[in-house]
Write an enzyme that holds these catalytic residues in place. Structure first.
Site, PDB file in Angstrom:
ATOM      1  N   THR A  17      10.910  17.846  22.412  1.00  0.00           N
ATOM      2  CA  THR A  17      11.547  18.237  21.153  1.00  0.00           C
ATOM      3  C   THR A  17      10.626  17.890  19.980  1.00  0.00           C
ATOM      4  O   THR A  17      10.408  18.700  19.075  1.00  0.00           O
ATOM      5  CB  THR A  17      12.871  17.446  20.981  1.00  0.00           C
ATOM      6  OG1 THR A  17      13.685  17.680  22.119  1.00  0.00           O
ATOM      7  CG2 THR A  17      13.604  17.869  19.724  1.00  0.00           C
ATOM      8  N   ALA A  49      11.523   9.441  17.888  1.00  0.00           N
ATOM      9  CA  ALA A  49      10.338   9.612  18.723  1.00  0.00           C
ATOM     10  C   ALA A  49       9.659   8.275  19.024  1.00  0.00           C
ATOM     11  O   ALA A  49       9.290   7.996  20.167  1.00  0.00           O
ATOM     12  CB  ALA A  49       9.365  10.548  18.023  1.00  0.00           C
ATOM     13  N   HIS A  71      -3.851  -3.994  -6.027  1.00  0.00           N
ATOM     14  CA  HIS A  71      -3.324  -3.454  -7.286  1.00  0.00           C
ATOM     15  C   HIS A  71      -4.259  -2.343  -7.764  1.00  0.00           C
ATOM     16  O   HIS A  71      -5.469  -2.516  -7.718  1.00  0.00           O
ATOM     17  CB  HIS A  71      -3.269  -4.544  -8.346  1.00  0.00           C
ATOM     18  CG  HIS A  71      -2.846  -4.010  -9.689  1.00  0.00           C
ATOM     19  ND1 HIS A  71      -1.541  -3.643  -9.955  1.00  0.00           N
ATOM     20  CD2 HIS A  71      -3.565  -3.746 -10.812  1.00  0.00           C
ATOM     21  CE1 HIS A  71      -1.472  -3.191 -11.198  1.00  0.00           C
ATOM     22  NE2 HIS A  71      -2.681  -3.236 -11.740  1.00  0.00           N
TER      23      HIS A  71
END
Ligand code: FAD
Ligand code: NAI
Length: 465
Positions: free
Chosen positions: A41, A319, A443
């Site tokens: 799937t 999954a 940062h």
């Protein structure tokens, strides 16, 4: 009869990962898949194609609505739907091709054809040989749950599988079910211009995820894409009128039925385990009341050398959870001592900004009566977020009120899907909220919001707010 130490039935992210890990650990392995294409799937009609369309539709939406905010003028932006679908198909093809390569690389024998258990060790492959497995791993996955009164014709009343390959962008799309599929599909088609209505049985979207995050998603879908969201409503039936579908919808608590017209109706009310035609009984196995194969803590079925993993057993239908199950079983077979903790499995909704969560939600802790502290930091207070013009959302960190132990992390915001890895690592290594605060994060990055929320959870206030 061909003999293997391990025979895996189903090639989704549970089965193919189990097969590779077992081969890496020295077992002779066979993999049985009923479809011509490997990957289950997830690769064929789930994670990968849906993310391809989510990314394409988001790029379109960004170009049409937001690039002007950055001083980028594009005179006209339009969608080439067939090109979008073709790109999605190409991404799936490449990804599935990658799995075929990995099967060869790991010397895994692949058999295409429906697998049926003939006994506790034998699997008959339709149109192929009978395989003998010293150990068998069942990884047959799931299928969409049906909804009584709303028969799927796969043309106008569809599941996620058809929604990912529609020949046109729907003018009006009604989505029954405001879970993960409903919300992701509403984003794809809402961005591309469909008038979307979500009918959700409960009083919130995305059950199981943080309630504030779900409310933020409801606001985003409504304000960004003009989606209409009917919470606390149930779809009772559909009626076809030529190419138009009329959906009968009523409040859950009772009240008058309204009829909504749509070009397409997507049924996304959950998925159920798939064991049809597997003939479990021939191996002495059966399913529980929800269609799942019962397993013990080591994922062994009632027959100890037969294991089951992924969507066909308990736990989140994701999954990465299926893959973790697969790795766990292969390593146990090899005599290793791996461990599994579904509380550490993150859940992600790939809309934009993304939504991700791991560990406990506040709702769960309230139910358990466990005292906790919450630290929150909004992206509007992040320099990186302002620079990127991505100031919606927040990070929420939940810590134990007495010990400061990290209990949960929930993020709505840009790159939440990747940031949640910090929460997964924190839970896996038993971190405290203070430990997360003390991470020297770069940062300016979106990740700094994790540090700020952690300080807020640990000591009551962040630095930049
Ligand atoms: P599956 O992937 O369902 O694979 C099972 C395989 O077994 C299938 O290939 C099937 O053909 C085969 N099979 C079944 N019976 C037999 C038989 N008797 N013989 C031979 N073969 C058989 N999860 C995420 O984590 N992230 C996402 O972004 C995400 N997006 C999704 C989007 C959509 C639209 C959908 C529908 C699902 C999504 N999921 C996502 C969920 C994810 O796809 C499943 O959790 C995952 O595929 C389960 O893996 P599995 O290996 O257990 O089963
Ligand atoms: P879901 O369980 O997430 O949501 C189903 C929703 O339908 C629920 O909110 C439920 O309350 C509602 N519902 C049920 N009956 C209803 C009715 N009669 N009327 C209106 N609403 C009704 O299931 P969904 O969205 O179908 O997804 C299936 C599975 O696939 C999920 O387990 C999910 O984890 C997985 N998935 C994961 C994705 C991801 O990780 N990003 C993406 C898509 C799917």
């Amino acid at each position: 009869m061909e003999r293997f130490q391990v025979v895996v039935i189903g090639s989704g992210p549970g089965g193919y990962v189990a097969a590779i890990r077992a081969a890496q650990l020295g077992f002779s392995v066979a993999l049985v898949e009923r479809y011509p294409s490997l990957g289950g799937t997830c690769l064929n009609v789930g994670c990968i194609p849906s993310k391809a369309l989510l990314d394409s539709s988001e790029k379109y939406y960004e170009a049409a609505k937001h690039l002007a905010d950055h001083g980028i003028q594009i005179p006209s932006v339009s969608v080439d739907w067939s090109k979008m679908l073709a790109r999605k198909a190409q991404v799936v093809k490449q990804t599935v091709g990658g799995i075929e390569f990995l099967m060869k690389k790991n010397k895994i024998a692949v058999y295409h054809g429906h697998g049926r258990l003939r006994s506790a060790n034998e699997i008959a492959v339709e149109g192929g040989p009978v395989l003998y497995g010293e150990h068998i791993i069942i990884a047959t996955g799931s299928k969409p749950s049906p909804l009584p009164g709303v028969p799927i014709d796969k043309k106008r009343v569809i599941t996620s599988t058809e929604a990912l390959s529609l020949s046109e962008i729907p003018g009006r799309l009604v989505i029954i079910g405001g879970g993960v599929i409903g919300v992701e599909m509403a984003s794809i088609f809402g961005r591309l211009g469909s008038a979307v209505t979500i009918v959700e049985f409960l009083d919130r979207l995305l059950p199981g995820m943080d309630a504030e995050a779900a409310e933020e998603v409801r606001r985003m879908l409504t304000t960004d894409y003009g989606a209409k969201i009917l919470l606390g409503h149930a779809a009772q039936g559909v009626e076809m009128r030529g190419e138009i579908v009329k959906v009968q919808v009523a409040p859950r608590q009772g009240g008058s039925v309204q009829e909504i017209e749509a070009d397409y109706v997507l049924v996304a009310v959950g998925r159920r385990p798939y064991t049809e035609g597997l003939e479990l009984e021939k191996a002495g196995l059966s399913v529980d009341e929800r269609g799942r194969i019962p397993v013990n803590e080591h994922l062994q079925t009632a027959v100890p050398h037969i294991y089951a993993i992924g969507d066909v057993i308990r736990g989140p239908m994701l999954a990465h959870k299926a893959s973790e199950d697969g790795i766990y079983v292969a390593e146990r077979l090899a005599g290793r001592r791996p461990h599994l903790d579904y509380r550490q499995i993150p859940g992600v909704v790939y809309i934009w900004p993304e939504v991700a969560g791991v560990g406990y939600t506040e709702e769960e802790l309230k139910q358990e009566g466990r005292p906790y502290r919450v630290g929150k930091f909004p992206y509007r207070a992040s320099g990186r977020a302002r620079a990127a013009h991505e100031t919606r959302g927040f990070v929420k960190i939940i810590a134990d009120a007495k010990t400061d132990m990290l209990l949960g992390m929930h993020v709505v915001g840009p790159r939440a899907a990747d940031l949640i890895a910090v929460g997964v690592a924190g839970l896996a290594y038993g971190a405290s909220a203070e430990d997360i605060f003390r991470l020297p994060l770069a940062h300016p990055t979106f990740s700094e919001a994790l540090k700020e929320a952690a300080l807020a959870a640990s000591e009551g206030a962040p630095i930049h707010l």
